[in-house]
Write a protein that holds these residues in place. Structure first.
Motif, short mmCIF file in Angstrom:
data_model
loop_
_atom_site.label_atom_id
_atom_site.label_comp_id
_atom_site.label_asym_id
_atom_site.label_seq_id
_atom_site.Cartn_x
_atom_site.Cartn_y
_atom_site.Cartn_z
N ALA A 1 -5.15 2.87 2.06
CA ALA A 1 -4.22 3.31 1.01
C ALA A 1 -3.92 4.80 1.15
O ALA A 1 -2.77 5.23 1.06
CB ALA A 1 -4.81 3.01 -0.37
N MET A 2 -4.95 5.60 1.40
CA MET A 2 -4.75 7.04 1.56
C MET A 2 -3.96 7.35 2.82
O MET A 2 -3.18 8.30 2.86
CB MET A 2 -6.10 7.75 1.54
CG MET A 2 -6.76 7.72 0.16
SD MET A 2 -8.30 8.67 0.03
CE MET A 2 -9.46 7.58 0.85
N ALA A 3 -4.15 6.54 3.89
CA ALA A 3 -3.34 6.72 5.10
C ALA A 3 -1.87 6.42 4.82
O ALA A 3 -0.98 6.87 5.55
CB ALA A 3 -3.86 5.82 6.22
N SER A 4 -1.62 5.66 3.74
CA SER A 4 -0.25 5.37 3.31
C SER A 4 0.26 6.41 2.31
O SER A 4 1.35 6.25 1.74
CB SER A 4 -0.20 3.98 2.66
OG SER A 4 -0.74 2.99 3.51
N GLY A 5 -0.55 7.44 2.08
CA GLY A 5 -0.14 8.52 1.18
C GLY A 5 -0.34 8.21 -0.29
O GLY A 5 0.14 8.94 -1.16
N ARG A 6 -1.07 7.13 -0.61
CA ARG A 6 -1.24 6.73 -2.00
C ARG A 6 -2.66 7.02 -2.48
O ARG A 6 -3.63 6.85 -1.74
CB ARG A 6 -0.93 5.24 -2.19
CG ARG A 6 0.45 4.82 -1.72
CD ARG A 6 1.56 5.74 -2.22
NE ARG A 6 1.54 5.92 -3.66
CZ ARG A 6 1.87 7.07 -4.26
NH1 ARG A 6 2.23 8.13 -3.55
NH2 ARG A 6 1.82 7.14 -5.57
N PRO A 7 -2.80 7.44 -3.74
CA PRO A 7 -4.12 7.75 -4.29
C PRO A 7 -4.91 6.50 -4.60
O PRO A 7 -4.38 5.38 -4.64
CB PRO A 7 -3.80 8.54 -5.57
CG PRO A 7 -2.36 8.35 -5.83
CD PRO A 7 -1.71 7.74 -4.65
N VAL A 8 -6.21 6.69 -4.85
CA VAL A 8 -7.13 5.60 -5.11
C VAL A 8 -7.90 5.89 -6.39
O VAL A 8 -8.39 7.01 -6.59
CB VAL A 8 -8.12 5.41 -3.93
CG1 VAL A 8 -9.11 4.27 -4.24
CG2 VAL A 8 -7.37 5.13 -2.64
N LEU A 9 -8.02 4.89 -7.25
CA LEU A 9 -8.85 4.98 -8.45
C LEU A 9 -10.02 4.04 -8.24
O LEU A 9 -9.86 2.81 -8.27
CB LEU A 9 -8.04 4.60 -9.69
CG LEU A 9 -6.69 5.32 -9.88
CD1 LEU A 9 -6.03 4.89 -11.18
CD2 LEU A 9 -6.87 6.83 -9.83
N LEU B 1 0.82 -1.21 0.00
CA LEU B 1 0.00 0.00 0.00
C LEU B 1 0.86 1.26 0.00
O LEU B 1 0.51 2.26 -0.63
CB LEU B 1 -0.93 0.01 1.22
CG LEU B 1 -2.15 -0.92 1.16
CD1 LEU B 1 -2.84 -0.97 2.52
CD2 LEU B 1 -3.14 -0.44 0.09
N SER B 2 1.98 1.23 0.70
CA SER B 2 2.83 2.42 0.80
C SER B 2 3.66 2.66 -0.46
O SER B 2 4.15 3.77 -0.68
CB SER B 2 3.76 2.30 2.01
OG SER B 2 4.75 1.31 1.80
#
Length: 419
Positions: free
Chosen positions: A318-326, A297-298
């Motif tokens: 995922a967002m807590a890991s700084g990553r965007p979501v589609l 996830l990170s």
């Protein structure tokens, strides 16, 4: 949907459309009626794994450490150490051989099992509903609050999906019993004094199926268990069960057709068929322990989320890991993937629509700020959940017991905002 803001004066309360600041009264007393200690029962459909519903039960137990848990079937070996230490009562279904694995096949017996629970000693009953849980019979003057993850999918909007996945005897039994179960499900909604939905999407389904309004309090996400990675990989990520309604095939086809790297974490009945359509750039890792999932996830370019979920905890992780979501533009994703700062939503459940979202994302990928994405995820923290639900329960207790001192003492003396 109930509007909490006018009634509650300074907890951070996030509604589906906008944040509202309200202020919670101090939780001091543990009195429910006539100055006596509030007796609390927590009813959960089944305790056989640790997923989103069970994380909610954990938080309820932290709010009410002396509460008793009632559940249809329990497998203690698959629970967290925290839940294993709780006082758990099971139904007569627990005594049926194989119940811990085949509990879903016992759906026609579940109403009888729930109504056999004796809850006459409890002032406050908190039911955690996704399978049947709200159908318990409480004392006439008790307060029953239902936290609804979802009305039962398999007898309502997903009835035909689940039915088609059964053998012919199972289909015949489901066809015969579903109308009875629907009538029971609607009737038992009247046993609930107040509904809380885990998303605006679920609140709308509660209104449709039960004709009841529900407050929206998003479920707890352990955002502090995730961190922004030190580097970004070259792969997209799909994680979760490989089952039809989650539509992992959309992610696999989109990446296979364009040669994009995709890592798939999870297992399920669709694994073989997905591997048969996957190209060489798709890697299947199967089930993985939490540290491996957290690492991916990170480091992923983005999480691909093509299914419809009532809330969807994984996008927030995922967002807590700084990553965007589609994500597909439906269900809880409309409330979590709520701006182009944190990701993109696509309008149709097709590989082509997902590819359009991927291409739009890749045009701005380097400009997206992981710290802002993580900051967005913080609004779904466990502390926010406890604060909002504490304020809601206090409000309901006060109204139910005629304005008497009905404050609760959550978290065994800790501050309501503590983790």
């Amino acid at each position: 949907m109930l509007d909490l803001a006018p009634a509650l004066p300074e907890v951070l309360a996030f509604r589906a459309d906008e944040p509202t600041i309200v202020k919670a009264r101090p939780a001091n007393a543990s009195s429910g009626r006539d100055g006596k200690k509030l007796r609390v029962a927590i009813v959960h459909y089944w305790l056989v794994s640790m997923r989103g519903g069970e994380k909610v039960v954990e938080e309820l137990c932290r709010m009410f450490p002396d509460a008793d848990i009632f559940t249809l079937v329990c497998n203690r070996d698959r629970l967290s150490a925290f839940l294993q230490a709780r006082n758990i009562h099971t139904s007569f279904l627990q005594k049926i051989p194989g119940a811990q694995r085949h509990y879903t096949k016992m759906l026609p017996l579940m109403p009888f099992a729930l109504e056999h629970f004796d809850l006459q000693d409890y002032d406050l009953v908190l039911s955690s509903e996704s399978g049947p849980a709200k159908g318990v019979i409480t004392r006439a003057d008790a307060l029953h609050i239902c936290y609804c993850h979802s009305p039962m999918r398999y007898i309502w909007d997903q009835f035909h999906v689940y039915r088609h996945g059964l053998s012919w005897p199972g289909r015949a039994l489901m066809t015969a019993t579903a109308p009875i179960l629907r009538a029971w499900d609607v009737t038992t909604a009247t046993r609930v004094d107040a509904f809380v939905a885990n998303s605006a999407y679920v609140a709308n389904r509660i209104r449709r199926f039960y004709d009841r309004e529900a407050a929206v309090i998003h479920p707890p996400v352990a955002v502090d268990d995730f961190t922004i990675g030190s580097g970004r990989g070259d792969f997209y990520l799909y994680a979760g069960q490989l089952t039809a309604y989650k539509r992992p095939d959309i992610a696999v086809r989109a990446c296979s057709e364009t040669g994009r790297k995709l890592v798939v974490i999870g297992e399920g009945e669709q694994e073989a068929s997905l591997k048969s359509i996957a190209g060489p750039t798709v890697q299947f890792l199967g089930h993985q322990p939490f540290p491996i999932l957290r690492d991916h996830l990170s480091r992923c370019r983005a999480l691909l989320f093509p299914g419809v979920e009532d809330f969807g905890i994984l996008p927030v992780e995922a967002m807590a890991s700084g990553r965007p979501v589609l994500a597909f533009d439906a269900g809880g994703a409309r409330e979590t993937v709520s701006s182009s700062t944190v990701g993109f939503r696509f309008a149709r459940q097709t590989p082509e629509a997902l590819l359009d979202a991927i291409e739009a994302f890749e045009r701005v990928e380097d400009d997206m700020d992981g710290s802002l994405i993580r900051e967005h995820a913080a609004q779904f923290s466990s502390a926010t959940f406890r604060n909002r639900l504490t304020a809601f329960i206090e409000q309901q207790l006060s109204a139910h017991f005629g304005g008497s001192d009905a404050s609760i003492a959550p978290f065994a003396g800790q501050r309501a905002g503590a983790n």
